[in-house]
Design a protein around this motif. Structure first.
Motif, PDB file in Angstrom:
ATOM      1  N   UNK A   1      70.741  -4.949  59.775  1.00 53.68           N
ATOM      2  CA  UNK A   1      71.023  -3.535  59.501  1.00 53.68           C
ATOM      3  C   UNK A   1      71.296  -2.810  60.801  1.00 53.68           C
ATOM      4  N   UNK A   2      70.537  -3.166  61.840  1.00 56.68           N
ATOM      5  CA  UNK A   2      70.724  -2.512  63.137  1.00 56.68           C
ATOM      6  C   UNK A   2      72.038  -2.927  63.798  1.00 56.68           C
ATOM      7  N   UNK A   3      72.525  -4.132  63.464  1.00 55.96           N
ATOM      8  CA  UNK A   3      73.771  -4.618  64.065  1.00 55.96           C
ATOM      9  C   UNK A   3      74.986  -4.142  63.278  1.00 55.96           C
TER      10      UNK A   3
ATOM     11  N   UNK B   1      72.728 -14.611  53.553  1.00 58.70           N
ATOM     12  CA  UNK B   1      72.990 -13.594  52.541  1.00 58.70           C
ATOM     13  C   UNK B   1      72.104 -12.358  52.714  1.00 58.70           C
ATOM     14  N   UNK B   2      70.831 -12.566  53.044  1.00 61.01           N
ATOM     15  CA  UNK B   2      69.934 -11.418  53.178  1.00 61.01           C
ATOM     16  C   UNK B   2      70.083 -10.702  54.514  1.00 61.01           C
ATOM     17  N   UNK B   3      70.418 -11.447  55.576  1.00 66.86           N
ATOM     18  CA  UNK B   3      70.556 -10.799  56.886  1.00 66.86           C
ATOM     19  C   UNK B   3      71.971 -10.270  57.079  1.00 66.86           C
ATOM     20  N   UNK B   4      72.927 -11.180  57.263  1.00 65.90           N
ATOM     21  CA  UNK B   4      74.309 -10.758  57.483  1.00 65.90           C
ATOM     22  C   UNK B   4      74.905 -10.109  56.238  1.00 65.90           C
ATOM     23  N   UNK B   5      74.421 -10.504  55.053  1.00 66.13           N
ATOM     24  CA  UNK B   5      74.923  -9.937  53.810  1.00 66.13           C
ATOM     25  C   UNK B   5      74.321  -8.580  53.501  1.00 66.13           C
ATOM     26  N   UNK B   6      73.080  -8.578  52.987  1.00 65.29           N
ATOM     27  CA  UNK B   6      72.425  -7.313  52.612  1.00 65.29           C
ATOM     28  C   UNK B   6      72.247  -6.415  53.827  1.00 65.29           C
ATOM     29  N   UNK B   7      71.672  -6.972  54.896  1.00 65.66           N
ATOM     30  CA  UNK B   7      71.413  -6.171  56.090  1.00 65.66           C
ATOM     31  C   UNK B   7      72.690  -5.625  56.713  1.00 65.66           C
ATOM     32  N   UNK B   8      73.661  -6.498  56.924  1.00 67.67           N
ATOM     33  CA  UNK B   8      74.914  -6.058  57.535  1.00 67.67           C
ATOM     34  C   UNK B   8      75.649  -5.043  56.685  1.00 67.67           C
ATOM     35  N   UNK B   9      75.663  -5.264  55.358  1.00 72.80           N
ATOM     36  CA  UNK B   9      76.360  -4.337  54.452  1.00 72.80           C
ATOM     37  C   UNK B   9      75.678  -2.967  54.450  1.00 72.80           C
ATOM     38  N   UNK B  10      74.352  -2.953  54.338  1.00 73.03           N
ATOM     39  CA  UNK B  10      73.630  -1.678  54.349  1.00 73.03           C
ATOM     40  C   UNK B  10      73.830  -0.938  55.668  1.00 73.03           C
ATOM     41  N   UNK B  11      73.720  -1.683  56.770  1.00 70.69           N
ATOM     42  CA  UNK B  11      73.886  -1.063  58.085  1.00 70.69           C
ATOM     43  C   UNK B  11      75.270  -0.466  58.268  1.00 70.69           C
ATOM     44  N   UNK B  12      76.300  -1.195  57.841  1.00 75.01           N
ATOM     45  CA  UNK B  12      77.672  -0.716  57.982  1.00 75.01           C
ATOM     46  C   UNK B  12      77.943   0.470  57.062  1.00 75.01           C
ATOM     47  N   UNK B  13      77.454   0.367  55.825  1.00 75.90           N
ATOM     48  CA  UNK B  13      77.678   1.434  54.841  1.00 75.90           C
ATOM     49  C   UNK B  13      77.004   2.734  55.268  1.00 75.90           C
TER      50      UNK B  13
ATOM     51  N   UNK C   1      68.742   1.532  66.361  1.00 74.20           N
ATOM     52  CA  UNK C   1      67.545   1.251  67.151  1.00 74.20           C
ATOM     53  C   UNK C   1      66.289   1.288  66.283  1.00 74.20           C
ATOM     54  N   UNK C   2      66.243   2.216  65.339  1.00 75.49           N
ATOM     55  CA  UNK C   2      65.091   2.329  64.438  1.00 75.49           C
ATOM     56  C   UNK C   2      64.952   1.083  63.562  1.00 75.49           C
ATOM     57  N   UNK C   3      66.072   0.597  63.043  1.00 75.87           N
ATOM     58  CA  UNK C   3      66.054  -0.619  62.223  1.00 75.87           C
ATOM     59  C   UNK C   3      65.563  -1.819  63.026  1.00 75.87           C
ATOM     60  N   UNK C   4      65.967  -1.898  64.292  1.00 72.63           N
ATOM     61  CA  UNK C   4      65.559  -3.022  65.142  1.00 72.63           C
ATOM     62  C   UNK C   4      64.048  -3.010  65.382  1.00 72.63           C
ATOM     63  N   UNK C   5      63.494  -1.841  65.649  1.00 70.70           N
ATOM     64  CA  UNK C   5      62.044  -1.746  65.865  1.00 70.70           C
ATOM     65  C   UNK C   5      61.287  -2.176  64.611  1.00 70.70           C
ATOM     66  N   UNK C   6      61.766  -1.760  63.442  1.00 69.12           N
ATOM     67  CA  UNK C   6      61.131  -2.164  62.180  1.00 69.12           C
ATOM     68  C   UNK C   6      61.180  -3.683  62.017  1.00 69.12           C
TER      69      UNK C   6
END
Length: 389
Positions: free
Chosen positions: A216-218, A334-346, A366-371
């Protein structure tokens, strides 16, 4: 000369497959936003389209992994995915509105996502007891990414964004050609009654949560980094060089990853890498116009992706049994690059708005990375043991 059945022969073509797979990523991830911008889409539409690119990783890898683990035909799935992805990518050569491109992205990435998880499993199984050499094999993907991210940046600046489909098609065909020599031998497959049950225990669940938050952070980096640098006043060529510099740092850490993992273990390396990722996003948010700071932030890509990925691949290899490794790789993707990447980009598309929220995008990252780092702290039995059942 190695025979076609020897590990060295197979590793040679696996290196080439990594090169072309990530060369495609080096064209599409940094420059799709520029391509869509040139076709007249606004930031929210761009964010939604790029989220589709990430979102197909949610479903597709798991479906392909299910087929791979039940048939053992991992190399055949790579060939099928490469062929169908090249065929369906032709749609990018034609003009179309938002929904046309949304459907095009969904179809070709569905097949493209058949490839990486199987590449990872075949590579690790081919290496066997030498699995610590994974980073050296995977680094060829980073080389492909660097070469194409620079070439694509120069090409787009000189020829315009419409050159992107032509570059992409050449790379898809290259990937297909390099996948063909992979031996189509079936991996050992157990019947349903013999197959060990896959259990997602606490270490795996927390690890996947941390991976989701990290990606999500990326997400903002994948979708808006080049546009952000253009807004600050840099050219596409300079942006491409910056992206390539980050991947160069990634290659360096890949080569030393096995030694670092052996010395410091998985947990410490993952926490340090994720915290440095948070620092990277804060630098981008506050000092994008200071070239020294920008270069330093890109150096941290060695940790954002290089070390976190090497650690993550080892975690999966140790915590998933041999008959579930395609599933493990697919869940991770799927959960990292998929869900996380999609949510972060959206989310980034909405924060970005008309461009006035560009700096705030990196605070969100930065907040997502700390979490993500906090989630890693609570993972029990982080190092695990390599399973064989």
């Amino acid at each position: 000369m190695p025979s076609s059945s020897s590990p060295e022969f197979q590793l040679r073509w696996l290196r080439a497959c990594y090169f072309f797979f990530f060369a495609i990523l080096g064209v599409l991830v940094p420059y799709l936003g520029v391509f869509f911008d040139a076709r007249g889409f606004d930031a929210q539409e761009i964010g939604s389209l790029l989220a589709i690119l990430m979102a197909t990783r949610i479903v597709a890898p798991n479906l392909w992994a299910m087929v791979a683990d039940r048939t053992g035909m991992r190399a055949s799935l790579i060939k099928l995915g490469a062929f169908c992805a090249a065929l369906t990518f032709i749609s990018f050569f034609f003009e179309g509105g938002f929904w046309y491109l949304a459907i095009s992205l969904t179809i070709y990435t569905f097949f493209w996502n058949a490839i990486l998880a199987q590449l990872e499993v075949i590579t690790l199984e081919t290496l066997g007891d030498n699995a610590n050499q994974y980073g050296a094999i995977r680094s060829w993907g980073s080389v492909g990414y660097i070469v194409l991210v620079v070439l694509a940046g120069v090409s787009i600046e000189r020829l315009g964004a419409e050159v992107l489909p032509y570059i992409g098609m050449v790379l898809f065909i290259g990937l297909l050609i390099c996948s063909m020599p992979l031996p189509s031998t079936k991996a050992a497959v157990l019947s349903g009654s013999e197959r060990p049950k896959l259990t997602l225990d606490k270490p795996i669940i927390l690890f996947l949560l941390s991976a989701l938050l990290l990606q999500m952070s990326v997400g903002p980096f994948y979708g808006f980094f080049v546009l952000y640098l253009k807004q600050v006043g840099y050219s596409e060529t300079f942006a491409g060089i910056m992206v390539a510099f980050g991947v160069l740092a990634e290659i360096g850490i890949f080569l030393y990853a096995s030694k670092l993992i052996g010395k410091y273990g998985l947990r410490l390396l993952l926490i340090v890498s994720i915290v440095l990722t948070s620092v990277r996003w804060l630098i981008l948010g506050y000092y994008p116009d200071v070239i020294f700071m920008l270069v330093f932030s890109q150096t941290l890509h060695a940790f954002t992706f290089g070390l976190t990925h090497a650690v993550s691949i080892q975690f999966i290899h140790r915590h998933f049994g041999i008959h579930h490794r395609s599933t493990g790789q697919a869940l991770y993707a799927s959960l990292s690059f998929g869900v996380g990447g999609a949510l972060g980009t959206w989310v980034s598309g909405y924060i970005w708005g008309d461009g006035s929220g560009a700096a705030q995008v990196w605070l969100f990252a930065a907040t997502c990375a700390i979490a993500s780092a906090v989630a890693v702290m609570f993972i029990p039995d982080m190092n695990g043991k390599s399973q064989h059942s």
